[in-house]
Design a protein around this motif. Structure first.
Motif, PDB file in Angstrom:
ATOM      1  N   ASN A  63       0.845  -1.401   0.072  1.00  0.00           N
ATOM      2  CA  ASN A  63       0.274  -0.031  -0.155  1.00  0.00           C
ATOM      3  C   ASN A  63       0.767   1.301  -0.112  1.00  0.00           C
ATOM      4  OD1 ASN A  63       1.054   0.055   2.563  1.00  0.00           O
ATOM      5  ND2 ASN A  63      -0.829   0.341   3.631  1.00  0.00           N
ATOM      6  N   SER A  64       2.016   1.188  -0.321  1.00  0.00           N
ATOM      7  CA  SER A  64       3.137   2.246  -0.495  1.00  0.00           C
ATOM      8  C   SER A  64       3.866   2.376   0.772  1.00  0.00           C
ATOM      9  CB  SER A  64       2.405   3.380  -0.991  1.00  0.00           C
ATOM     10  OG  SER A  64       1.848   4.164  -0.246  1.00  0.00           O
ATOM     11  N   GLY A  65       3.382   1.549   1.794  1.00  0.00           N
ATOM     12  CA  GLY A  65       4.095   1.747   3.070  1.00  0.00           C
ATOM     13  C   GLY A  65       5.188   0.771   3.414  1.00  0.00           C
ATOM     14  N   THR A  66       6.315   1.118   4.175  1.00  0.00           N
ATOM     15  CA  THR A  66       7.367   0.520   4.428  1.00  0.00           C
ATOM     16  C   THR A  66       7.453   0.130   5.774  1.00  0.00           C
ATOM     17  OG1 THR A  66       9.035   2.336   4.206  1.00  0.00           O
ATOM     18  CG2 THR A  66       8.217   0.877   2.186  1.00  0.00           C
ATOM     19  N   GLY A  67       8.403  -0.805   6.148  1.00  0.00           N
ATOM     20  CA  GLY A  67       8.634  -0.988   7.638  1.00  0.00           C
ATOM     21  C   GLY A  67      10.230  -1.643   7.678  1.00  0.00           C
ATOM     22  N   PHE A  68      10.762  -1.445   8.811  1.00  0.00           N
ATOM     23  CA  PHE A  68      12.173  -1.913   9.151  1.00  0.00           C
ATOM     24  C   PHE A  68      12.176  -2.695  10.486  1.00  0.00           C
ATOM     25  CE2 PHE A  68      12.696   1.884   6.754  1.00  0.00           C
ATOM     26  CZ  PHE A  68      13.231   1.767   5.821  1.00  0.00           C
ATOM     27  N   GLY A  69      12.733  -3.744  10.551  1.00  0.00           N
ATOM     28  CA  GLY A  69      13.025  -4.497  11.772  1.00  0.00           C
ATOM     29  C   GLY A  69      12.201  -5.611  11.698  1.00  0.00           C
ATOM     30  N   PRO A  70      12.542  -6.661  12.656  1.00  0.00           N
ATOM     31  CA  PRO A  70      11.981  -8.177  12.560  1.00  0.00           C
ATOM     32  C   PRO A  70      10.572  -8.300  12.689  1.00  0.00           C
ATOM     33  CG  PRO A  70      13.480  -7.880  14.463  1.00  0.00           C
ATOM     34  CD  PRO A  70      13.565  -6.452  13.791  1.00  0.00           C
ATOM     35  N   SER A  71      10.201  -7.305  13.260  1.00  0.00           N
ATOM     36  CA  SER A  71       8.589  -7.378  13.627  1.00  0.00           C
ATOM     37  C   SER A  71       8.152  -5.810  13.402  1.00  0.00           C
ATOM     38  CB  SER A  71       8.092  -7.541  15.163  1.00  0.00           C
ATOM     39  OG  SER A  71       8.653  -8.826  15.300  1.00  0.00           O
ATOM     40  N   VAL A  72       7.047  -5.864  12.593  1.00  0.00           N
ATOM     41  CA  VAL A  72       6.299  -4.658  12.264  1.00  0.00           C
ATOM     42  C   VAL A  72       4.957  -4.717  12.349  1.00  0.00           C
ATOM     43  CG1 VAL A  72       8.321  -3.735  11.095  1.00  0.00           C
ATOM     44  CG2 VAL A  72       6.396  -5.363   9.651  1.00  0.00           C
ATOM     45  N   GLN A  73       4.232  -3.383  12.180  1.00  0.00           N
ATOM     46  CA  GLN A  73       2.777  -3.677  12.143  1.00  0.00           C
ATOM     47  C   GLN A  73       2.330  -2.379  11.242  1.00  0.00           C
ATOM     48  OE1 GLN A  73       0.570  -3.659  16.017  1.00  0.00           O
ATOM     49  NE2 GLN A  73      -0.321  -1.787  15.516  1.00  0.00           N
ATOM     50  N   THR A  74       1.199  -2.594  10.453  1.00  0.00           N
ATOM     51  CA  THR A  74       0.636  -1.682   9.581  1.00  0.00           C
ATOM     52  C   THR A  74      -0.769  -1.673   9.677  1.00  0.00           C
ATOM     53  OG1 THR A  74       0.768  -0.395   7.534  1.00  0.00           O
ATOM     54  CG2 THR A  74       0.346  -2.948   7.401  1.00  0.00           C
ATOM     55  N   THR A  75      -1.514  -0.571   9.189  1.00  0.00           N
ATOM     56  CA  THR A  75      -2.819  -0.531   9.337  1.00  0.00           C
ATOM     57  C   THR A  75      -3.311  -0.301   7.814  1.00  0.00           C
ATOM     58  OG1 THR A  75      -3.174   0.089  11.594  1.00  0.00           O
ATOM     59  CG2 THR A  75      -5.013   0.508  10.235  1.00  0.00           C
ATOM     60  N   TYR A  76      -4.282  -0.920   7.542  1.00  0.00           N
ATOM     61  CA  TYR A  76      -4.702  -0.578   5.699  1.00  0.00           C
ATOM     62  C   TYR A  76      -5.987   0.214   5.818  1.00  0.00           C
ATOM     63  CZ  TYR A  76      -1.300  -3.991   4.488  1.00  0.00           C
ATOM     64  OH  TYR A  76      -0.067  -4.623   4.265  1.00  0.00           O
ATOM     65  N   SER A  77      -5.896   1.182   5.174  1.00  0.00           N
ATOM     66  CA  SER A  77      -7.315   2.080   4.896  1.00  0.00           C
ATOM     67  C   SER A  77      -8.247   1.727   4.070  1.00  0.00           C
ATOM     68  CB  SER A  77      -6.641   3.513   4.739  1.00  0.00           C
ATOM     69  OG  SER A  77      -5.849   3.540   3.473  1.00  0.00           O
ATOM     70  N   GLN A  78      -7.965   0.766   3.307  1.00  0.00           N
ATOM     71  CA  GLN A  78      -8.903   0.289   2.307  1.00  0.00           C
ATOM     72  C   GLN A  78      -9.089  -1.182   2.304  1.00  0.00           C
ATOM     73  OE1 GLN A  78      -8.420   2.040  -1.520  1.00  0.00           O
ATOM     74  NE2 GLN A  78      -8.551   4.246  -0.641  1.00  0.00           N
TER      75      GLN A  78
END
Length: 109
Positions: A63-78
């Motif tokens: 969703n064009s989001g990125t993250g770094f590290g062994p554990s990550v979290q994101t929230t999808y808006s759609q």
């Protein structure tokens, strides 16, 4: 006058280098992950093998989001289907691998 450019000046360039070398991996290096969903929020945890304390983890969430590290979290808006990828590289850059998986947000069943 000679100009020297350092490839690792920014994280973005480092990630670009990782993405172009993700196909060349050393033996015993395998990127993988698991995830749990709570509504539109997804938590990802690397289950990669062949990593060490200096391993670099780069995530793309589809969703064009990125993250770094062994554990990550994101929230999808759609609602929708997203391809999530994890690229790992050890501190010596002798081991690089990429793993992707597809997840669906916002559907019942």
């Amino acid at each position: 006058m000679k100009t020297t450019t350092t490839l690792f000046r920014t994280v973005g360039l480092f990630v670009l280098l990782l993405m172009t070398t993700a196909g060349a991996k050393a033996q015993n290096c395998n990127a993988s992950f698991i995830y749990t969903m709570n509504g539109n929020t997804v938590s990802f945890t690397s289950t990669s093998t062949g990593v060490n304390n200096g391993t670099f983890y780069y995530w793309t969430f589809g969703n064009s989001g990125t993250g770094f590290g062994p554990s990550v979290q994101t929230t999808y808006s759609q609602s929708g289907t997203y391809v999530v990828c994890l690229i790992i590289s050890d501190s010596m850059q002798t081991c690089t691998d990429k793993f992707c998986d597809t997840l669906t947000i916002g559907t019942n069943g």
